[in-house]
Design an enzyme around this catalytic site. Structure first.
Site, mmCIF file in Angstrom:
data_model
loop_
_atom_site.group_PDB
_atom_site.id
_atom_site.type_symbol
_atom_site.label_atom_id
_atom_site.label_comp_id
_atom_site.label_asym_id
_atom_site.label_seq_id
_atom_site.Cartn_x
_atom_site.Cartn_y
_atom_site.Cartn_z
ATOM 1 N N GLY A 163 0.739 -1.245 0.034
ATOM 2 C CA GLY A 163 0.239 -0.145 -0.047
ATOM 3 C C GLY A 163 0.988 1.311 -0.049
ATOM 4 N N CYS A 164 1.133 1.741 1.264
ATOM 5 C CA CYS A 164 1.687 3.084 1.313
ATOM 6 C C CYS A 164 3.268 2.897 0.876
ATOM 7 C CB CYS A 164 1.728 3.600 2.785
ATOM 8 S SG CYS A 164 -0.204 3.769 3.121
ATOM 9 N N ILE A 165 3.927 1.874 1.046
ATOM 10 C CA ILE A 165 5.323 1.749 0.767
ATOM 11 C C ILE A 165 5.436 1.919 -0.785
ATOM 12 C CG2 ILE A 165 7.327 0.382 0.762
ATOM 13 C CD1 ILE A 165 6.908 1.696 3.329
#
Length: 221
Positions: A163-165
């Protein structure tokens, strides 16, 4: 016998995958002139068993992060932390994302899940960015901040890998920064999306490096 057969099949697929990408999607960026460490969303909601956001891989990530965070601080590297917060009354700032993933609605001020993991709390002199979406760049001042500080390389750590990575790594590349994801210091809910996304980031957008490589770099500063 079935387990052995499956393992052989998986090894063959991995070999075919690597052969397919080699020489096409395997360039390296390396470190540039100045590096910042970004610690993405290492909040207790991801490490507390029974919590909706709980992700076992993030527990492992946090255990690995202590050493790297200490090394970056010793090297006086620029350190940036991110957190997610939403308006608890309307969640209008979460847009479509909180409709797609209502589990994110726990990330409101005052909820225990929004506290930083023990040992991951930002120091007063370290930058804390609040975001509403996956990428640490989207809707924030991160790109301008890095540019003004002369940073061209971003050591990416935290959660979640798929997701955010990944979103931060892709945007870092698109904004002209070198994204270097530290393998042991990224975590997800399950090893499969974790490994698949690290493979894809390493192939197309940045470098996936070991924690030891990151520690060696910190020691060299």
């Amino acid at each position: 016998m079935l387990a052995t057969h499956n393992r052989i099949g998986e090894d063959l697929m991995a070999e075919q995958r690597n052969d397919n990408y080699q020489g096409v999607w395997d360039g390296r960026l390396g470190f540039g002139n100045k590096t910042a460490l970004i610690v993405i969303d290492l909040l207790q909601g991801y490490t507390t068993e029974g919590a909706p956001l709980y992700a076992p891989g993030v527990v492992e990530c946090v255990s690995e992060m202590h050493e790297l965070l200490a090394a970056a601080r010793k090297a006086q590297m620029m350190i940036i932390h991110t957190q997610v917060r939403y308006n608890p009354h309307t969640f209008v700032d979460g847009g479509v994302w909180t409709k797609k993933a209502p589990v994110l609605k726990s990330l409101v001020e005052g909820d225990p899940s929004t506290k930083f993991c023990e040992g991951m709390e930002p120091l007063p002199e370290e930058l804390l960015i609040t975001k509403n979406y996956a990428s640490a760049f989207f809707g924030t001042s991160l790109s301008s901040t890095l540019t003004a500080a002369g940073v061209d390389t971003l050591l990416i750590t935290g959660c979640t890998t798929s997701g955010c990575i990944r979103a931060t790594a892709v945007d870092a590349c698109q904004y002209g920064f070198r994204p270097l994801c530290v393998r042991e210091c990224c975590g997800d809910r399950h090893p499969d999306p974790h490994e698949a996304n690290l493979f894809d980031i390493n192939a197309k957008y940045g470098d996936v490096i070991s924690k030891q490589e990151a520690l060696d770099y910190c020691s060299s500063l």
